[in-house]
Design an enzyme around this catalytic site. Structure first.
Site, mmCIF file in Angstrom:
data_model
loop_
_atom_site.group_PDB
_atom_site.id
_atom_site.type_symbol
_atom_site.label_atom_id
_atom_site.label_comp_id
_atom_site.label_asym_id
_atom_site.label_seq_id
_atom_site.Cartn_x
_atom_site.Cartn_y
_atom_site.Cartn_z
ATOM 1 N N THR A 88 109.221 17.441 20.323
ATOM 2 C CA THR A 88 109.575 16.434 19.694
ATOM 3 C C THR A 88 108.628 16.188 18.488
ATOM 4 O O THR A 88 108.789 15.226 17.710
ATOM 5 C CB THR A 88 109.817 15.099 20.333
ATOM 6 O OG1 THR A 88 109.013 14.955 21.235
ATOM 7 C CG2 THR A 88 111.114 15.156 21.197
ATOM 8 N N ASP A 159 100.048 7.172 26.328
ATOM 9 C CA ASP A 159 98.776 7.757 26.109
ATOM 10 C C ASP A 159 97.899 6.829 25.055
ATOM 11 O O ASP A 159 98.729 6.390 24.359
ATOM 12 C CB ASP A 159 98.621 9.292 25.916
ATOM 13 C CG ASP A 159 97.011 9.694 26.119
ATOM 14 O OD1 ASP A 159 96.275 9.201 26.739
ATOM 15 O OD2 ASP A 159 96.859 10.976 25.747
ATOM 16 N N PHE A 189 95.392 6.083 30.519
ATOM 17 C CA PHE A 189 96.499 5.083 30.107
ATOM 18 C C PHE A 189 97.456 4.810 31.220
ATOM 19 O O PHE A 189 97.834 3.543 31.643
ATOM 20 C CB PHE A 189 97.242 5.187 28.837
ATOM 21 C CG PHE A 189 98.144 4.024 28.338
ATOM 22 C CD1 PHE A 189 97.933 2.816 28.232
ATOM 23 C CD2 PHE A 189 99.660 4.654 28.491
ATOM 24 C CE1 PHE A 189 99.100 2.014 27.655
ATOM 25 C CE2 PHE A 189 100.736 3.773 28.163
ATOM 26 C CZ PHE A 189 100.135 2.580 27.617
ATOM 27 N N GLU A 190 98.051 5.788 31.666
ATOM 28 C CA GLU A 190 99.062 5.609 32.970
ATOM 29 C C GLU A 190 98.583 5.012 34.076
ATOM 30 O O GLU A 190 99.123 4.368 34.826
ATOM 31 C CB GLU A 190 99.679 6.974 33.111
ATOM 32 C CG GLU A 190 100.565 7.411 31.884
ATOM 33 C CD GLU A 190 100.565 9.055 32.048
ATOM 34 O OE1 GLU A 190 101.495 9.521 31.048
ATOM 35 O OE2 GLU A 190 100.137 9.837 32.584
ATOM 36 N N THR A 262 99.665 20.659 27.713
ATOM 37 C CA THR A 262 98.605 20.757 28.548
ATOM 38 C C THR A 262 98.758 19.799 29.860
ATOM 39 O O THR A 262 98.164 20.283 30.807
ATOM 40 C CB THR A 262 97.084 20.161 27.687
ATOM 41 O OG1 THR A 262 97.542 18.984 27.336
ATOM 42 C CG2 THR A 262 96.839 21.397 26.778
ATOM 43 N N ASP A 264 101.349 18.792 31.276
ATOM 44 C CA ASP A 264 102.323 19.753 32.171
ATOM 45 C C ASP A 264 101.648 20.817 33.118
ATOM 46 O O ASP A 264 101.955 21.370 34.203
ATOM 47 C CB ASP A 264 103.351 20.268 31.481
ATOM 48 C CG ASP A 264 104.135 19.191 30.757
ATOM 49 O OD1 ASP A 264 104.497 18.041 31.201
ATOM 50 O OD2 ASP A 264 104.555 19.336 29.378
#
Length: 339
Positions: A88, A159, A189-190, A262, A264
């Site tokens: 996307t 992120d 962040f996660e 990266t 994944d």
């Protein structure tokens, strides 16, 4: 003797051939079903069901995860949560999105034929609550077949302070997904979203891992933490519930470019190597980081040789060209244990 005009025209030998073919087809209809490969010839490493996105062009989601795992010796069965022409980040994209009902239909098809034996479930980007809830049903179903199934979850939510999934997904991850995960690989962040705490220091990162251990997974790897301009990976392995986890960090040199796929790739490699070294998460992380960094440097170099401005947009990774770095990485980035 009367001879049919049709038989006369095509010949008796051809008739016999047709008859033999018909008999063969009828026999095939009554043949036993094919052996279940996962049980008949078990994999020495593992069999992974990977539920992630797919792009025709480029390497993100399953396109970034399946090939590396296969290079490491795993049988990988991908289910594509989306099928897009490209990722996307391009000006436009086309394709289809799999919904929860369609995912479950695939699982039912596998179950009907006794094909649901997996050692690992790997998940990445999931864009809706309904699909994530179906993934949770998949976890339960797979563990009913193999109670030892490892669920490796990359909780892709955002992120650098920005969510790119619906906000309601955060609560589902926190309350339902984390408790059933075996391995969790959030970014900074996660990890903050999942723990409800800010991470501004290495100690904060360690504490975030402790909070996540208490909620479920025995292995947590915060894949990227930016502390005062230094990029780190922080890993944590709680080998027994109630015990203090073994924790470590790896300093990762920054590369002046932005790459897709990266995260994944990193999670896939962490699955691959941590299963080979189940009691040595820091070694698994060293191998994964070394592979990824070698691949990114190759990608950067190849684009630069082609005269491309590597800071003008995101770069598609050079995955296939880096197969040796994936299969046999030279470990250049070492883990340092915390006391």
């Amino acid at each position: 003797m009367f001879v049919s005009p049709l038989i006369a025209r095509i010949g008796s030998s051809s008739i016999r051939s047709l008859s033999n073919f018909r008999t063969k087809c009828l026999k095939q209809l009554h043949m036993a079903q094919p052996p279940i490969l996962a049980l008949a010839i078990p994999s020495d490493t593992g069999r992974v069901l990977s539920i992630q996105s797919h792009t025709v062009q480029g390497y993100v989601g399953n396109k970034s995860a399946v090939f590396p795992l296969q290079l490491l010796g795993y049988d990988v069965d991908p289910i594509n949560s989306v099928q897009f022409s490209n990722h996307t980040g391009y000006p436009t994209f086309k394709g289809q999105v799999l919904n929860g009902e369609q995912l479950w239909e695939l699982i039912e098809g596998l179950e009907a034929n006794g094909l649901l034996y997996y050692t690992h479930l790997l998940t990445g980007y999931i864009g809706s609550v309904s699909f994530l809830n179906t993934v949770l049903k998949v976890v339960d179903k797979l563990r009913s077949v193999n109670p030892k199934l490892k669920f490796v979850c990359d909780p892709v939510m955002g992120d650098e302070g920005k969510l790119y999934v619906p906000p309601e997904l955060v609560m589902v991850y926190r309350e339902k997904v984390v408790p059933v995960a075996s391995v969790l690989t959030p970014n900074q962040f996660e990890a903050e979203q999942l723990t409800g705490s800010s991470i501004t220091s290495e100690k904060d990162g360690q504490e975030a891992c402790n909070i996540l251990h208490a909620a479920g997974p025995s292995k947590v790897v915060i894949t990227s933490i930016n502390i005062d301009g230094t990029l780190l990976l922080i890993g944590s392995h709680q080998k027994e519930k109630g015990q203090s986890p073994e924790q470590f960090k790896i300093v990762i040199p920054k590369i002046p470019a932005y790459f897709t796929g990266t995260g994944d790739l990193t999670t896939a490699l962490l699955l691959g190597w941590s299963n080979k070294y189940p009691n040595d998460l820091d070694k698994a992380a060293e191998l994964a980081v070394s592979s990824v960094q070698a691949l990114l440097l190759r990608t950067l170099t190849d684009y630069q040789k082609a005269g491309y401005d590597c800071q003008s947009s995101s770069l598609e990774i050079r995955l296939i060209q880096s197969l040796d770095d994936i299969r046999n990485p030279e470990v250049k980035y070492r883990a340092k244990r915390y006391n």
